[in-house]
Every structure is written in structure tokens, then in C-alpha cells.
Design an enzyme around this catalytic site. Structure first.
Site, PDB file in Angstrom:
ATOM      1  N   HIS A 120       4.486  39.335  40.529  1.00 31.47           N
ATOM      2  CA  HIS A 120       4.207  40.602  41.083  1.00 31.47           C
ATOM      3  C   HIS A 120       2.716  41.190  40.976  1.00 31.47           C
ATOM      4  O   HIS A 120       2.573  42.165  41.747  1.00 31.47           O
ATOM      5  CB  HIS A 120       5.306  41.828  40.535  1.00 31.47           C
ATOM      6  N   ASP A 158      12.341  32.464  41.485  1.00 28.30           N
ATOM      7  CA  ASP A 158      12.711  33.731  40.793  1.00 28.30           C
ATOM      8  C   ASP A 158      13.492  34.610  41.546  1.00 28.30           C
ATOM      9  O   ASP A 158      13.591  34.564  43.049  1.00 28.30           O
ATOM     10  CB  ASP A 158      11.398  34.463  40.236  1.00 28.30           C
ATOM     11  N   HIS A 160      13.340  37.588  42.189  1.00 23.22           N
ATOM     12  CA  HIS A 160      12.712  38.959  42.815  1.00 23.22           C
ATOM     13  C   HIS A 160      11.721  38.171  43.763  1.00 23.22           C
ATOM     14  O   HIS A 160      11.403  36.973  43.484  1.00 23.22           O
ATOM     15  CB  HIS A 160      12.007  39.660  41.858  1.00 23.22           C
ATOM     16  N   ASP A 237      16.326  34.764  36.429  1.00 22.29           N
ATOM     17  CA  ASP A 237      16.907  35.869  36.461  1.00 22.29           C
ATOM     18  C   ASP A 237      17.849  36.023  37.754  1.00 22.29           C
ATOM     19  O   ASP A 237      18.534  36.845  38.112  1.00 22.29           O
ATOM     20  CB  ASP A 237      16.062  37.272  36.631  1.00 22.29           C
TER      21      ASP A 237
HETATM   22 ZN   LIG Z   1      12.496  38.268  38.728  1.00 23.68          ZN
END
Ligand SMILES: [Zn+2]
Length: 295
Positions: A120, A158, A160, A237
Site C-alpha cells: 500500500h 494479497d 487487498h 488475508d
Molecule cells: Zn492485505
């Protein structure tokens, strides 16, 4: 489910080494992105007989290929903080060591089991207009890819969207970014593809069949002849019940590993999210066994 007959390997792979330093366990015990998620994974992988190697911190030169000097200065001084991403004491040093983990993994085709995560983090911190850095300080995978100068597929599995990685490589000629992620969900980016950044938003708990079909579609859009390496942003995740659950199970990571192996390129792995420590260990093992052609 679609046939996976093309998933064969030309020769058996070497056992992947795990990049790890206990130093990454010594901060942020109260945070969901805490040491347990890596500590328990490390213990599990140790029991399975994996070999471990220790990273050195990334140099300032390595960081400056990706991040603005002003952001690095503020990070070093403890001046950057948001609601997800605390300004821990010495976080610059912890982040530099995690980036060094990615650099070492790239050099030995290994798996960096380090924290903090990175995808991120954009050039100057929060990326693509998102308000927080989502537990990330330096973009580890980007730092390793830039240092290698190789034509690279960054595969981000991932749960996200890696808004930082997309921001850094948007429009880059030699890098293709592919991300499968839950949407709508944090960070709210990655709804559509843009040039060399191919985004595959998926519904919460979509399950293994949809996930693998989408992964096959995504990898089918990449031309392997144009690639020298594969960098995998690995997050667990996506595991059922975790922070960005897509309803995956241990078996799903084995299947993902097989598909990565089928690309037949030098490959390294960098840990992103995954917030259930023991599961992170089991899922890493399944992913690597799939990648190495083991049952
Ligand atoms: Zn993540």
C-alpha cells in the site's frame, strides 16, 4: 473447474529458502499487523525443515529508486502517522530491514517472511488518493523489482489491492502488475485495469473456484516471452475468515503455487498481509509446495 493440464514442470525446483530476521518481531505487539502473524508462521516453517537466511537493511539508494526523499526523511524522523499505520520508534529501521528481505529474496529466488508489509506504500506514502498507508511504510516488492532492473510480472495475491505498487509502476515499460483482490474493500482502488496494471476485483468470499478461474484468466493476459522474472506479493488475508477473506483454504494456495510455477520464470515471494499467524505458516508451506511441484 477449468482443466489445469498445462500445469507441468520441466524440472524439479530447489527448496525455496525463507528470508527472516527475529528483529522484525520487536515492535507493534498491540496492532493487528503484529509480530504473532510472522512469529507463528516462522515456527511452523522451521518445523517443516525450511532453511532460513537473514537479510541486511536496504540502502538509501535502494529506497530512493521508489520513494521520494522527503517521505523517507519524514519517516526517519517519526513524522508520518495515520490511523492504520503508527509512527513506531525506529520504524524506519524496521521497514528498511523488511525491504532488505525483499531484496535478498529477489537475489536467491526466496520467500521473504518479514514485516512490515509494503504494497500500500506509494512514492510519497499513501497512494492513489487513499487516506492511510494500510500498515505499510516502504514498498518492499517495488524496491526489489526496481533494484533488479528486470522485466517483471508483479503478481499480487494479497486480498487487498496494492495501490502503492500500482502507483509506482503505472506506465512502466518493463513491469506488468496483476492484482486479484476483494472489492469493495480497503483501499477502494483497483476496480478497473489501467495500461500495464491489470486489476481483478472479486466479491467477498467468492471461493476457490472463482478465484482460480480468475487467476487463470489474469495470467493468460500476460506474455511470458516479455518477462525475465516474477515477483509475488503474497498475502494470506484471502484465507476464509481473515481480513480480506475471499473464502480460500490451504488447498487454494497450493493451486496458486502451481500456477506460478507454470510461468517458468525465476520467482521470488514477498509477504504482505495475512493476520492469522499459524495459518500464515501453513498457507506459505502449501503455496511453496505447489510451486515446487510437491503434493
Ligand atoms: Zn492485505
Amino acid at each position: 473447474m477449468k482443466s489445469v493440464a498445462y500445469l507441468r514442470m520441466d524440472e524439479p525446483k530447489m527448496k525455496t529458502k525463507i528470508v527472516f530476521s527475529e528483529k522484525c518481531l520487536s515492535y507493534g505487539t498491540w496492532h493487528i499487523e503484529g509480530p504473532q502473524r510472522v512469529k507463528l508462521a516462522h515456527e511452523f516453517l522451521k518445523e517443516q525443515g525450511y532453511e532460513f537466511v537473514e537479510p541486511n537493511p536496504a540502502s538509501e539508494e535502494d529506497l530512493l529508486r521508489v520513494h521520494d526523499a522527503e517521505y523517507l526523511w519524514n519517516l526517519k524522523k517519526g513524522l508520518v502517522e495515520d490511523s492504520d499505520t503508527p509512527a513506531y520508534d525506529n520504524i524506519y529501521e524496521f521497514a528498511r530491514l523488511s525491504a532488505g528481505g525483499a531484496l535478498l529474496a529477489a537475489g536467491i529466488n526466496g520467500f521473504s517472511l518479514m514485516r512490515p508489509p509494503g504494497h500500500h506504500a506509494g512514492r510519497g506514502g499513501a497512494a492513489l488518493g487513499v487516506y492511510t498507508r494500510g500498515f505499510c511504510y516502504l514498498n518492499n516488492v517495488a524496491i526489489a523489482v526496481k533494484a533488479s532492473k528486470k522485466a517483471t510480472l508483479i503478481l499480487d495475491v494479497d486480498g487487498h489491492h496494492g495501490n502503492g505498487t500500482q502507483e509506482i509502476f503505472q506506465g512502466a515499460k518493463k513491469v506488468v502488475y496483476v492484482s486479484l483482490h476483494r472489492y469493495p474493500h480497503y483501499p477502494g482502488t483497483g476496480l478497473r485495469s489501467a495500461g500495464n496494471c491489470l486489476n481483478f476485483p472479486l466479491k467477498a468470499d467468492c471461493g476457490e473456484e472463482v478465484y482460480l478461474r480468475t487467476l487463470d484468466e489474469a495470467l493468460g493476459m500476460v506474455d511470458p516471452a516479455k518477462l525475465e522474472a516474477v515477483a509475488v506479493s503474497v498475502g494470506f488475508d484471502t484465507h476464509a475468515g481473515d481480513l480480506a477473506s475471499l473464502g480460500l483454504t490451504e488447498n487454494s494456495y497450493h493451486e496458486i503455487g502451481k500456477r506460478i510455477a507454470a510461468l517458468n520464470k525465476p520467482t521470488f515471494f514477498v509477504m504482505e498481509g495475512g493476520y492469522m499467524g499459524e495459518k500464515n505458516g501453513r498457507d506459505s508451506d502449501r503455496l511453496l509446495r505447489g510451486y515446487e511441484g510437491e503434493p
